[in-house]
Design a protein around this motif. Structure first.
Motif, PDB file in Angstrom:
ATOM      1  N   MET A   1     -12.046   9.267   2.633  1.00 48.69           N
ATOM      2  CA  MET A   1     -10.767   8.842   2.635  1.00 48.69           C
ATOM      3  C   MET A   1     -10.577   7.411   2.708  1.00 48.69           C
ATOM      4  SD  MET A   1      -8.124  10.248   5.254  1.00 48.69           S
ATOM      5  CE  MET A   1      -6.382   9.647   5.113  1.00 48.69           C
ATOM      6  N   PRO A   2      -9.808   6.909   2.021  1.00 49.63           N
ATOM      7  CA  PRO A   2      -9.711   5.492   1.698  1.00 49.63           C
ATOM      8  C   PRO A   2      -9.048   4.837   3.104  1.00 49.63           C
ATOM      9  CG  PRO A   2      -8.247   6.574   0.358  1.00 49.63           C
ATOM     10  CD  PRO A   2      -9.071   7.739   0.773  1.00 49.63           C
ATOM     11  N   ASP A   3      -9.354   3.688   3.447  1.00 49.96           N
ATOM     12  CA  ASP A   3      -8.818   3.010   4.594  1.00 49.96           C
ATOM     13  C   ASP A   3      -7.939   1.713   4.051  1.00 49.96           C
ATOM     14  OD1 ASP A   3     -10.657   1.104   3.328  1.00 49.96           O
ATOM     15  OD2 ASP A   3     -11.490   0.689   5.242  1.00 49.96           O
ATOM     16  N   LEU A   4      -7.243   1.271   5.062  1.00 51.08           N
ATOM     17  CA  LEU A   4      -6.341   0.141   4.834  1.00 51.08           C
ATOM     18  C   LEU A   4      -6.919  -0.792   4.062  1.00 51.08           C
ATOM     19  CD1 LEU A   4      -3.353  -0.374   5.412  1.00 51.08           C
ATOM     20  CD2 LEU A   4      -4.059  -1.587   7.421  1.00 51.08           C
ATOM     21  N   GLU A   5      -8.105  -1.244   4.056  1.00 52.63           N
ATOM     22  CA  GLU A   5      -8.633  -2.193   3.319  1.00 52.63           C
ATOM     23  C   GLU A   5      -8.714  -1.938   1.695  1.00 52.63           C
ATOM     24  OE1 GLU A   5      -9.040  -5.482   3.793  1.00 52.63           O
ATOM     25  OE2 GLU A   5      -8.132  -5.222   5.735  1.00 52.63           O
ATOM     26  N   PHE A   6      -9.096  -0.666   1.641  1.00 56.02           N
ATOM     27  CA  PHE A   6      -9.236  -0.088   0.216  1.00 56.02           C
ATOM     28  C   PHE A   6      -7.884  -0.645  -0.482  1.00 56.02           C
ATOM     29  CE2 PHE A   6      -7.924   3.226  -2.801  1.00 56.02           C
ATOM     30  CZ  PHE A   6      -8.948   2.942  -3.627  1.00 56.02           C
ATOM     31  N   PHE A   7      -6.813  -0.145   0.125  1.00 58.92           N
ATOM     32  CA  PHE A   7      -5.402  -0.244  -0.389  1.00 58.92           C
ATOM     33  C   PHE A   7      -5.043  -1.556  -0.762  1.00 58.92           C
ATOM     34  CE2 PHE A   7      -4.743   4.165   1.799  1.00 58.92           C
ATOM     35  CZ  PHE A   7      -4.452   4.860   0.325  1.00 58.92           C
ATOM     36  N   ARG A   8      -5.408  -2.507   0.179  1.00 56.53           N
ATOM     37  CA  ARG A   8      -5.063  -3.930   0.176  1.00 56.53           C
ATOM     38  C   ARG A   8      -5.939  -4.624  -1.011  1.00 56.53           C
ATOM     39  NH1 ARG A   8      -5.250  -5.361   6.529  1.00 56.53           N
ATOM     40  NH2 ARG A   8      -2.944  -4.682   7.073  1.00 56.53           N
ATOM     41  N   ARG A   9      -7.191  -4.325  -1.272  1.00 56.05           N
ATOM     42  CA  ARG A   9      -7.938  -4.630  -2.146  1.00 56.05           C
ATOM     43  C   ARG A   9      -7.437  -4.105  -3.685  1.00 56.05           C
ATOM     44  NH1 ARG A   9     -12.333  -3.413   1.116  1.00 56.05           N
ATOM     45  NH2 ARG A   9     -12.666  -1.373  -0.029  1.00 56.05           N
ATOM     46  N   GLU A  10      -7.280  -3.105  -3.655  1.00 60.59           N
ATOM     47  CA  GLU A  10      -6.655  -2.203  -4.925  1.00 60.59           C
ATOM     48  C   GLU A  10      -5.461  -2.987  -5.385  1.00 60.59           C
ATOM     49  OE1 GLU A  10      -7.538   0.235  -8.414  1.00 60.59           O
ATOM     50  OE2 GLU A  10      -8.831  -0.296  -6.481  1.00 60.59           O
ATOM     51  N   ILE A  11      -4.650  -3.391  -4.582  1.00 58.57           N
ATOM     52  CA  ILE A  11      -3.278  -3.965  -4.779  1.00 58.57           C
ATOM     53  C   ILE A  11      -3.418  -5.197  -5.277  1.00 58.57           C
ATOM     54  CG2 ILE A  11      -1.201  -4.705  -3.799  1.00 58.57           C
ATOM     55  CD1 ILE A  11      -1.279  -2.225  -1.970  1.00 58.57           C
ATOM     56  N   GLU A  12      -4.271  -5.845  -4.507  1.00 64.81           N
ATOM     57  CA  GLU A  12      -4.737  -7.329  -4.916  1.00 64.81           C
ATOM     58  C   GLU A  12      -5.256  -7.492  -6.479  1.00 64.81           C
ATOM     59  OE1 GLU A  12      -4.472 -11.282  -5.158  1.00 64.81           O
ATOM     60  OE2 GLU A  12      -3.552 -10.042  -3.740  1.00 64.81           O
ATOM     61  N   TYR A  13      -6.320  -6.495  -6.615  1.00 68.98           N
ATOM     62  CA  TYR A  13      -6.878  -6.447  -7.924  1.00 68.98           C
ATOM     63  C   TYR A  13      -5.708  -5.963  -9.145  1.00 68.98           C
ATOM     64  CZ  TYR A  13      -9.667  -4.464 -11.898  1.00 68.98           C
ATOM     65  OH  TYR A  13     -10.319  -4.225 -12.950  1.00 68.98           O
ATOM     66  N   MET A  14      -5.028  -5.011  -8.836  1.00 71.72           N
ATOM     67  CA  MET A  14      -3.851  -4.695  -9.857  1.00 71.72           C
ATOM     68  C   MET A  14      -3.097  -5.659 -10.114  1.00 71.72           C
ATOM     69  SD  MET A  14      -4.606  -1.796 -11.344  1.00 71.72           S
ATOM     70  CE  MET A  14      -2.748  -1.486 -11.917  1.00 71.72           C
ATOM     71  N   ARG A  15      -2.541  -6.644  -8.983  1.00 71.13           N
ATOM     72  CA  ARG A  15      -1.657  -7.893  -9.260  1.00 71.13           C
ATOM     73  C   ARG A  15      -2.460  -8.975 -10.309  1.00 71.13           C
ATOM     74  NH1 ARG A  15       1.009  -7.963  -3.274  1.00 71.13           N
ATOM     75  NH2 ARG A  15       2.458  -6.457  -3.505  1.00 71.13           N
ATOM     76  N   VAL A  16      -3.405  -8.976  -9.832  1.00 70.45           N
ATOM     77  CA  VAL A  16      -4.098 -10.207 -10.831  1.00 70.45           C
ATOM     78  C   VAL A  16      -4.268  -9.393 -12.293  1.00 70.45           C
ATOM     79  CG1 VAL A  16      -6.664 -10.965 -11.450  1.00 70.45           C
ATOM     80  CG2 VAL A  16      -5.684 -10.969  -9.062  1.00 70.45           C
ATOM     81  N   GLN A  17      -4.555  -8.218 -12.542  1.00 74.30           N
ATOM     82  CA  GLN A  17      -4.283  -7.564 -13.943  1.00 74.30           C
ATOM     83  C   GLN A  17      -3.122  -7.537 -14.572  1.00 74.30           C
ATOM     84  OE1 GLN A  17      -7.090  -6.970 -15.139  1.00 74.30           O
ATOM     85  NE2 GLN A  17      -8.515  -6.318 -13.950  1.00 74.30           N
ATOM     86  N   VAL A  18      -1.931  -7.251 -13.414  1.00 76.46           N
ATOM     87  CA  VAL A  18      -0.741  -7.510 -13.991  1.00 76.46           C
ATOM     88  C   VAL A  18      -0.347  -8.873 -14.604  1.00 76.46           C
ATOM     89  CG1 VAL A  18       1.757  -7.780 -13.505  1.00 76.46           C
ATOM     90  CG2 VAL A  18       0.483  -5.752 -12.863  1.00 76.46           C
ATOM     91  N   GLY A  19      -0.787 -10.047 -13.964  1.00 75.63           N
ATOM     92  CA  GLY A  19      -0.749 -11.271 -14.249  1.00 75.63           C
ATOM     93  C   GLY A  19      -1.334 -11.577 -15.771  1.00 75.63           C
ATOM     94  N   ARG A  20      -2.399 -11.105 -16.007  1.00 78.74           N
ATOM     95  CA  ARG A  20      -3.246 -11.144 -17.136  1.00 78.74           C
ATOM     96  C   ARG A  20      -2.569 -10.484 -18.366  1.00 78.74           C
ATOM     97  NH1 ARG A  20      -9.215 -10.195 -14.774  1.00 78.74           N
ATOM     98  NH2 ARG A  20      -9.640 -12.026 -13.746  1.00 78.74           N
ATOM     99  N   GLY A  51       3.159   2.642  -6.221  1.00 72.05           N
ATOM    100  CA  GLY A  51       2.524   3.735  -5.776  1.00 72.05           C
ATOM    101  C   GLY A  51       1.669   3.515  -4.668  1.00 72.05           C
ATOM    102  N   LEU A  52       0.712   2.497  -5.116  1.00 72.87           N
ATOM    103  CA  LEU A  52      -0.266   2.065  -3.981  1.00 72.87           C
ATOM    104  C   LEU A  52       0.205   1.468  -2.795  1.00 72.87           C
ATOM    105  CD1 LEU A  52      -2.769   0.544  -6.397  1.00 72.87           C
ATOM    106  CD2 LEU A  52      -3.412   2.419  -4.797  1.00 72.87           C
ATOM    107  N   CYS A  53       1.209   0.696  -3.072  1.00 66.61           N
ATOM    108  CA  CYS A  53       2.138   0.135  -1.686  1.00 66.61           C
ATOM    109  C   CYS A  53       2.704   0.914  -0.976  1.00 66.61           C
ATOM    110  CB  CYS A  53       3.335  -0.909  -2.184  1.00 66.61           C
ATOM    111  SG  CYS A  53       2.450  -2.508  -2.856  1.00 66.61           S
ATOM    112  N   ALA A  54       3.183   2.153  -1.491  1.00 71.08           N
ATOM    113  CA  ALA A  54       3.912   3.306  -0.871  1.00 71.08           C
ATOM    114  C   ALA A  54       2.732   4.121   0.040  1.00 71.08           C
ATOM    115  CB  ALA A  54       4.597   4.373  -1.582  1.00 71.08           C
TER     116      ALA A  54
END
Length: 77
Positions: A1-20, A51-54
Motif C-alpha cells: 500500500m502506498p504511503d504519504l511520501e509516495f503520493f508526495r513524490r508522485e505529485i512532485e514528479y507529475m508537476r515537473v512533467q507538466v512544466g515540461r 486525483g493524486l492530490c485527492a
C-alpha cells in the motif's frame, strides 16, 4: 500500500512533467505546429495530479495519531 511520501513524490514528479509539457507546447506554437493532441495530454496529466492530490488528502485524513492533518512548526496560541 502506498504511503504519504509516495503520493508526495508522485505529485512532485507529475508537476515537473507538466512544466515540461507546457514548454513543449509553447515551442510547438512558436513553430506554428498544431498543439491539440499535446494540450489533451496536458489536461490528462493535470487530471491525474488532481486525483493524486485527492488520494493524498484522503490518506492523510485516515492517518492515526495526533499529527494527522497538522502543520509541523505551526504557530502556538
Amino acid at each position: 500500500m502506498p504511503d504519504l511520501e509516495f503520493f508526495r513524490r508522485e505529485i512532485e514528479y507529475m508537476r515537473v512533467q507538466v512544466g515540461r509539457q507546457r514548454n513543449d507546447i509553447l515551442k510547438l506554437q512558436r513553430a506554428g505546429i498544431c498543439t491539440a493532441s499535446a494540450e489533451i495530454l496536458l489536461q490528462r496529466m493535470l487530471a491525474k495530479i488532481e486525483g493524486l492530490c485527492a488520494e493524498r488528502d484522503r490518506f492523510r485524513k485516515e492517518l492515526p495519531g495526533p499529527t494527522a492533518g497538522k502543520v509541523l512548526g505551526g504557530r502556538k496560541r
